[in-house]
Design an enzyme around this catalytic site. Sequence first.
Site, PDB file in Angstrom:
ATOM      1  CE  LYS A   1       5.259  -6.269   6.672  1.00  0.00           C
ATOM      2  NZ  LYS A   1       4.299  -6.471   5.579  1.00  0.00           N
TER       3      LYS A   1
ATOM      4  CG  ASP B   1       5.987  -5.266   2.743  1.00  0.00           C
ATOM      5  OD1 ASP B   1       5.936  -4.096   3.194  1.00  0.00           O
ATOM      6  OD2 ASP B   1       5.397  -6.222   3.274  1.00  0.00           O
TER       7      ASP B   1
ATOM      8  CG  ASP C   1      -5.277   5.087   7.118  1.00  0.00           C
ATOM      9  OD1 ASP C   1      -5.929   4.341   6.371  1.00  0.00           O
ATOM     10  OD2 ASP C   1      -4.826   6.183   6.738  1.00  0.00           O
TER      11      ASP C   1
ATOM     12  CB  THR D   1      -8.574  -4.565   7.389  1.00  0.00           C
ATOM     13  OG1 THR D   1      -8.065  -4.655   6.044  1.00  0.00           O
ATOM     14  CG2 THR D   1      -8.159  -5.825   8.137  1.00  0.00           C
TER      15      THR D   1
END
Length: 200
Positions: free
Chosen positions: A180, A156, A68, A8
């Site tokens: 999280k 989020d 992904d 990424t």
Amino acid sequence: MRKIVLATHNPHKVEEFQAIVAETRPDLQVVAYDGPEPVEDGVTFAENALIKARAAAAHTGLPALADDSGICVDVLGGAPGVFSAYWAGHAKDAAANLTLLLDQLSDVRDPHRTAQFVSTIALVVPGDASRESVVEGVWPGRLAAAASGGGGFGYDPIFVPDGQEPDAERTVGEWTAHEKNAASHRSRAFRSLVPLLETL
């Protein structure tokens, strides 16, 4: 310290993965991928994760991870799904994606706003075609009527995870990074990946 490349160019994902990886493999350093982006023409999270991990492993010569992920809204038949990052167009505008999704659900009542964050992580070890693995993590919840909180990224600020006290429900945008990372779809997928990383 052993390096593993994350396929990424998103620094938020690199930080999030490093925090998750450090919980069980502090000897692994997650580094960002600096090569060309492959065409993600898969129609599933797993297909796209493998495309990215294979490209990163081939380019760097390092073991590669690729995530992904996206948000799947039940009333939309699982959309945006693999198109989550491009929901409002190819500019990958997170704010526009979020605004469009909220607009599409503006007349949908709360009981029908159920959704899941899904993360599929692929691990590819270069030079060994047999060392390709895919794991998945699912984080169920529902979508709020409006965005709140300045934390996290992507969807989020509108995702309210299941399992919270009814009088203290918060969107993930209101959670701390530690909260999280302990509960997210990526951390759930990564827990399934830990035994595979131990063989590196």
